[in-house]
Enzyme design. Structure first.
Site, PDB file in Angstrom:
ATOM      1  N   GLY A 120      -1.680 -10.668  -5.741  1.00 53.78           N
ATOM      2  CA  GLY A 120      -1.614  -9.772  -4.738  1.00 53.78           C
ATOM      3  C   GLY A 120      -2.877  -9.398  -4.026  1.00 53.78           C
ATOM      4  O   GLY A 120      -3.044  -8.306  -3.324  1.00 53.78           O
ATOM      5  N   LYS A 123     -13.399  -4.392  10.636  1.00 54.17           N
ATOM      6  CA  LYS A 123     -14.094  -3.491   9.966  1.00 54.17           C
ATOM      7  C   LYS A 123     -15.454  -3.036  10.388  1.00 54.17           C
ATOM      8  O   LYS A 123     -16.238  -2.196  10.366  1.00 54.17           O
ATOM      9  CB  LYS A 123     -14.077  -3.701   8.240  1.00 54.17           C
ATOM     10  CG  LYS A 123     -12.694  -3.689   7.699  1.00 54.17           C
ATOM     11  CD  LYS A 123     -12.752  -4.576   6.483  1.00 54.17           C
ATOM     12  CE  LYS A 123     -11.428  -4.522   5.870  1.00 54.17           C
ATOM     13  NZ  LYS A 123     -11.170  -5.210   4.595  1.00 54.17           N
ATOM     14  N   ILE A 133     -14.454   1.949  -1.573  1.00 53.07           N
ATOM     15  CA  ILE A 133     -15.953   2.496  -1.512  1.00 53.07           C
ATOM     16  C   ILE A 133     -15.876   3.687  -0.305  1.00 53.07           C
ATOM     17  O   ILE A 133     -15.354   3.136   0.875  1.00 53.07           O
ATOM     18  CB  ILE A 133     -16.748   1.321  -0.986  1.00 53.07           C
ATOM     19  CG1 ILE A 133     -16.664  -0.055  -1.700  1.00 53.07           C
ATOM     20  CG2 ILE A 133     -18.073   1.663  -0.836  1.00 53.07           C
ATOM     21  CD1 ILE A 133     -17.198  -1.244  -1.391  1.00 53.07           C
ATOM     22  N   GLU A 180     -10.833   6.516   6.087  1.00 54.98           N
ATOM     23  CA  GLU A 180     -11.818   5.858   4.969  1.00 54.98           C
ATOM     24  C   GLU A 180     -11.245   4.565   4.363  1.00 54.98           C
ATOM     25  O   GLU A 180     -11.956   3.467   4.177  1.00 54.98           O
ATOM     26  CB  GLU A 180     -11.854   7.032   4.067  1.00 54.98           C
ATOM     27  CG  GLU A 180     -12.786   6.607   2.815  1.00 54.98           C
ATOM     28  CD  GLU A 180     -14.247   6.416   3.322  1.00 54.98           C
ATOM     29  OE1 GLU A 180     -14.867   5.294   3.390  1.00 54.98           O
ATOM     30  OE2 GLU A 180     -14.876   7.337   3.734  1.00 54.98           O
ATOM     31  N   VAL A 199     -11.683   0.479   5.760  1.00 57.40           N
ATOM     32  CA  VAL A 199     -13.106  -0.203   5.536  1.00 57.40           C
ATOM     33  C   VAL A 199     -13.473  -0.094   3.925  1.00 57.40           C
ATOM     34  O   VAL A 199     -13.724   0.730   3.403  1.00 57.40           O
ATOM     35  CB  VAL A 199     -14.325   0.214   6.331  1.00 57.40           C
ATOM     36  CG1 VAL A 199     -15.481  -0.605   6.260  1.00 57.40           C
ATOM     37  CG2 VAL A 199     -13.886   0.042   7.793  1.00 57.40           C
ATOM     38  N   ASP A 224      -9.855  -9.459   9.887  1.00 57.28           N
ATOM     39  CA  ASP A 224     -10.051  -8.247   9.227  1.00 57.28           C
ATOM     40  C   ASP A 224     -11.286  -7.884   8.944  1.00 57.28           C
ATOM     41  O   ASP A 224     -11.589  -6.316   9.092  1.00 57.28           O
ATOM     42  CB  ASP A 224      -9.338  -8.658   7.662  1.00 57.28           C
ATOM     43  CG  ASP A 224      -9.200  -7.415   6.719  1.00 57.28           C
ATOM     44  OD1 ASP A 224      -8.439  -6.513   6.775  1.00 57.28           O
ATOM     45  OD2 ASP A 224     -10.290  -7.420   6.179  1.00 57.28           O
ATOM     46  N   GLY A 260      -6.404  -5.196  -2.504  1.00 54.42           N
ATOM     47  CA  GLY A 260      -5.301  -4.687  -3.427  1.00 54.42           C
ATOM     48  C   GLY A 260      -4.901  -3.328  -3.143  1.00 54.42           C
ATOM     49  O   GLY A 260      -5.817  -2.375  -2.571  1.00 54.42           O
ATOM     50  N   LYS A 307      -6.992  -0.753   9.836  1.00 58.28           N
ATOM     51  CA  LYS A 307      -8.299  -0.976  10.250  1.00 58.28           C
ATOM     52  C   LYS A 307      -8.128  -1.820  11.790  1.00 58.28           C
ATOM     53  O   LYS A 307      -8.658  -1.470  12.913  1.00 58.28           O
ATOM     54  CB  LYS A 307      -9.288  -2.002   9.584  1.00 58.28           C
ATOM     55  CG  LYS A 307      -8.893  -3.469   9.733  1.00 58.28           C
ATOM     56  CD  LYS A 307      -7.867  -3.811   8.446  1.00 58.28           C
ATOM     57  CE  LYS A 307      -8.174  -3.536   7.328  1.00 58.28           C
ATOM     58  NZ  LYS A 307      -6.941  -4.022   6.300  1.00 58.28           N
ATOM     59  N   VAL A 343       0.881  -1.109  -0.145  1.00 60.49           N
ATOM     60  CA  VAL A 343       0.059   0.051  -0.146  1.00 60.49           C
ATOM     61  C   VAL A 343       0.869   1.138   0.073  1.00 60.49           C
ATOM     62  O   VAL A 343       0.675   2.106  -0.666  1.00 60.49           O
ATOM     63  CB  VAL A 343      -0.854   0.056   1.383  1.00 60.49           C
ATOM     64  CG1 VAL A 343      -1.618   1.322   1.338  1.00 60.49           C
ATOM     65  CG2 VAL A 343      -2.271  -1.050   0.763  1.00 60.49           C
TER      66      VAL A 343
END
Length: 430
Positions: A189, A208, A138, A131, A134, A204, A305, A107, A15
């Site tokens: 990935g 969220k 989106i 943002e 989660v 995970d 991703g 998160k 990331v």
């Protein structure tokens, strides 16, 4: 806010590297949209020599991210290390105390320490934006905080982990095993190459869910122990049987208010092939909100991703560059309330139960009698014999049963020599 903004990026994994590249290639677009000039003045990672898609500028590299605060003037810091504690927490905490805006996709950190860090941001009059923590790309958190701010939300649920959704979708499409599809996800990935455990075991998605609950219901982040199951025990056999029953298996995160109590859970669910959620495939995430007066709202987008994550990170950056100081959770921390936890033992679902048994007289009646003893009634039964091996697969769809009864009932089958493995249980989402 001044016109020249200094930015630090801490954590150069998938990331962080993707984000750095986006900041460099989209610099002019960001400056055009905000009227602010951005400079990357610090980057940090454990190892400068690690192979990356582009060279990191040694002049602005810090092995210890905490040194950034003493040696460089920073206005906005991106934290992309991803730990729930340790250096991730220390970096974010120190930045906020130094009146530096923070943007993070972490998160695990927010679901564990969000209340504390949110208060720090409020006390120091800076933004804490998450943002990207989660549902990938989106804008679900901004939708709840701003777009649906006047609605009373009663339920939030959906597919919150793109890795799990990809694996379940690909197993169905390719008719390949869990292990093989996981390897494919890692190559693409979508899953961590080293340890994908947190995507697969439900953690995970559950982190969220906790963030969504806090925003949707204006509550403190829940610390209650709740029902959490991943997809590791789902076999191709279950996916194929589900298909015959006109159902699909999805890992769902669910948060709702029941009798003024908070219920949060993550577990695999059987959903209708014809339902909206049943047709969200691949790495897609989908979040469904139920509230008044809006009714039902659905948001869908890629959830796995670095691309979707970076999209949300840059959205947060533009929001900070353009906007005023905002409350991290939409309202002041002082107004967010603690809420009682709904007793998971009372949670009810119809169930899919798969038994692998010895094919001999009396085994089926033994199973149905035990189910009846625990008030679990049979709605549908499918028996498939394997005559070569004197075995059989028994699939039972039940009427609604509560968690306590199903847990107590199934535990008995552990000791039965006619039951060849612990029964597979998948809840049916109505």
């Amino acid at each position: 806010m001044k016109n020249i903004i200094n930015i630090a990026v801490v954590g150069l994994g998938q990331v962080g590297i993707y984000l750095l590249n986006e900041l460099n290639t989209k610099k002019k677009d960001i400056e055009l949209k905000t009227g602010k000039k951005i400079n990357i003045v610090a980057v940090s990672a454990k190892n400068i020599s690690k192979k990356r898609s582009f060279k990191v500028n040694k002049k602005i590299f810090f092995k210890n991210p905490l040194e950034i605060f003493n040696k460089t003037k920073v206005d906005i810091l991106f934290e992309a290390i991803g730990l729930p504690d340790g250096v991730s927490k220390k970096v974010v905490e120190t930045a906020l105390k130094n009146k530096i805006h923070v943007i993070t996709p972490n998160k695990a950190l927010i679901s564990k320490h969000g209340d504390y860090l949110g208060k720090l941001a409020e006390d120091n009059n800076v933004n804490l934006e998450f943002e990207a923590s989660v549902a990938g790309g989106i804008p679900i958190l901004r939708t709840i905080k701003e777009g649906l701010a006047t609605n009373k939300i009663t339920k939030v649920y959906g597919i919150l982990n793109g890795t799990s959704n990809y694996i379940l979708s690909e197993m169905r499409n390719s008719k390949d095993s869990f292990a093989n599809v996981l390897k494919k996800a890692q190559k693409l990935g979508y899953a961590e190459p080293g340890n994908p455990k947190l995507d697969l075991n439900g953690f995970d998605a559950f982190a969220k869910v906790r963030i969504l609950s806090a925003l949707a219901f204006n509550t403190k982040i829940s610390k209650h122990k709740c029902l959490m199951e991943g997809i590791e025990k789902i076999e191709l056999k279950d996916i194929e049987i589900a298909n015959q029953l006109n159902l699909r298996i999805k890992l769902l995160g669910i948060s709702e208010i029941i009798n003024n109590q908070l219920f949060e859970t993550v577990h695999p669910c059987l959903v209708s092939k014809n339902s909206y959620i049943g047709n969200v495939g691949g790495v897609m995430n989908a979040v469904i909100l139920e509230g008044k007066p809006v009714g039902e709202s659905i948001l869908q987008g890629e959830g796995a991703g670095p691309g979707p994550t970076s999209s949300s990170l840059l959205s947060d950056l533009i929001s900070i560059l353009n906007g005023s100081i905002k409350k991290p959770f939409g309202i002041s921390g002082n107004k967010r309330k603690s809420i009682k936890c709904y007793d998971v033992d009372n949670y009810t679902n119809s169930l899919y139960l798969r038994f692998e048994v010895k094919d001999k007289p009396g085994v089926l009646s033994k199973i149905t009698n035990r189910l009846a003893k625990y008030k679990i009634s049979v709605k549908r039964l499918i028996q498939t014999p394997n005559k070569k091996n004197n075995k059989a697969t028994v699939v039972i769809i039940t009427h609604k049963a509560n968690e306590l009864n199903s847990k107590n009932c199934l535990s008995i089958f552990k000791k039965d020599k006619d039951i060849l493995k612990y029964p597979t249980l998948i809840r049916i989402h109505n």
